[in-house]
Scaffold this active site. Structure first.
Site, mmCIF file in Angstrom:
data_model
loop_
_atom_site.group_PDB
_atom_site.id
_atom_site.type_symbol
_atom_site.label_atom_id
_atom_site.label_comp_id
_atom_site.label_asym_id
_atom_site.label_seq_id
_atom_site.Cartn_x
_atom_site.Cartn_y
_atom_site.Cartn_z
ATOM 1 N N ILE A 165 11.370 -1.438 7.083
ATOM 2 C CA ILE A 165 11.030 -2.841 7.289
ATOM 3 C C ILE A 165 11.371 -3.677 6.060
ATOM 4 O O ILE A 165 11.830 -4.814 6.170
ATOM 5 C CB ILE A 165 9.549 -2.970 7.669
ATOM 6 C CG1 ILE A 165 9.329 -2.411 9.083
ATOM 7 C CG2 ILE A 165 9.071 -4.423 7.604
ATOM 8 C CD1 ILE A 165 7.885 -2.276 9.492
ATOM 9 N N TYR A 209 -4.515 7.051 3.804
ATOM 10 C CA TYR A 209 -3.548 6.007 4.153
ATOM 11 C C TYR A 209 -4.252 4.810 4.766
ATOM 12 O O TYR A 209 -3.989 3.657 4.394
ATOM 13 C CB TYR A 209 -2.506 6.569 5.129
ATOM 14 C CG TYR A 209 -1.524 5.522 5.615
ATOM 15 C CD1 TYR A 209 -0.453 5.128 4.817
ATOM 16 C CD2 TYR A 209 -1.677 4.923 6.855
ATOM 17 C CE1 TYR A 209 0.445 4.157 5.254
ATOM 18 C CE2 TYR A 209 -0.788 3.954 7.297
ATOM 19 C CZ TYR A 209 0.276 3.578 6.495
ATOM 20 O OH TYR A 209 1.150 2.615 6.931
ATOM 21 N N THR A 263 10.336 4.070 11.291
ATOM 22 C CA THR A 263 10.560 4.171 9.848
ATOM 23 C C THR A 263 10.004 5.511 9.372
ATOM 24 O O THR A 263 9.539 6.324 10.168
ATOM 25 C CB THR A 263 9.855 3.029 9.092
ATOM 26 O OG1 THR A 263 8.430 3.242 9.158
ATOM 27 C CG2 THR A 263 10.196 1.671 9.702
#
Length: 268
Positions: free
Chosen positions: A20, A171, A199
């Site tokens: 991105i 995360y 991604t």
């Protein structure tokens, strides 16, 4: 997209060598922005710019910037260089992110890896660039967050999760912290979940995702001064929605700033 509004603006995009971030840099340059393209190393930055210019974009649109976000000293060096060379910064896109590793990993600064790369480095960078971001009208920060922030909690007594580690929880905590940080009053900032995209982070979400360019388009829209924003707002792709309740809680916003100042070694 308002090309005239974006044209001639200076934008720093972190983590811009792939995914991105790379597509965000491409779209911004195509619309006339000067893009400060951040990479982990100078070599990776030059390679990314070579790929972008091979696609027909003027190389003069890009300025490579290097810093390894696992080293806060390099983040400080990056901020000093940006402030010196670009005393007015129109937009900072806090995009760089890593998936938390399977095993608990601590940086040389003493912070859990995902917490530092995904949040603390951006917290420090944004804080140090407050001057350039506020030197002219309309300066803004766009935090590339995640819908996974809704599953997270901040472990105030053990932010590095040394006692109980889970890569998904680590995360998610880093993304919640980044989302909370958008409501910090020092600069105008928003957060955006760009959608589940194909991604390097896709394995955290599932098996299929939209293209990185589709996700980047949602980021670029928020960089455009024609898009009016409210400090602390959260977007799921192009739609403004409410983030997790913690993300707009005044006590949590102040508590996170105090914790982050300690962890990055900044004076309170």
């Amino acid at each position: 997209m308002s090309e005239s509004a974006l044209s001639a603006r200076t934008v720093l995009v972190t983590g811009a060598t792939s995914g991105i971030g790379y597509e965000t840099a491409r779209l911004l340059a195509e619309r006339g922005c000067t893009v400060l393209l951040h990479a982990r190393t100078a070599e990776e930055g030059r390679a990314a710019i070579d790929r972008l210019t091979a696609g027909g974009i003027d190389a003069g649109r890009f300025c490579p910037m290097a810093a390894d976000f696992t080293r806060l000293s390099e983040v400080e060096q990056l901020a000093r260089r940006v402030a010196q060379e670009h005393p007015r910064l129109d937009v900072l896109v806090n995009n760089a992110a890593v998936a938390a590793p399977e095993r608990h990993t601590v940086t040389e600064d003493g912070n859990e890896l995902a917490l530092q790369v995904n949040f603390l480095a951006h917290y420090l960078l944004t804080s140090l660039l407050e001057g350039p971001l506020t030197s002219g009208p309309g300066g803004r920060v766009v935090n590339v967050s995640s819908s996974l922030h809704r599953t997270a909690s901040i472990q105030w007594s053990d932010p590095h999760r040394s006692r109980r580690y889970s890569r998904l929880a680590a995360y998610a905590q880093s993304q919640l912290a980044l989302t909370v940080f958008a409501a910090d009053p020092r600069v105008t900032a928003v957060s955006v979940h760009p959608g589940v995209c194909d991604t390097a982070l896709l394995p955290l979400y599932g098996l299929e995702g939209a293209s990185a360019a589709e996700g980047a388009a949602h980021v670029v829209r928020l960089c455009d001064p024609a898009t009016e924003i409210v400090n602390g707002a959260y977007y799921d792709r192009s739609e403004r929605v409410e983030p997790a309740p913690l993300a707009t809680e005044g006590r949590t916003i102040k508590r996170l700033a105090r914790l982050a100042d300690v962890l990055v070694g900044q004076p309170a």
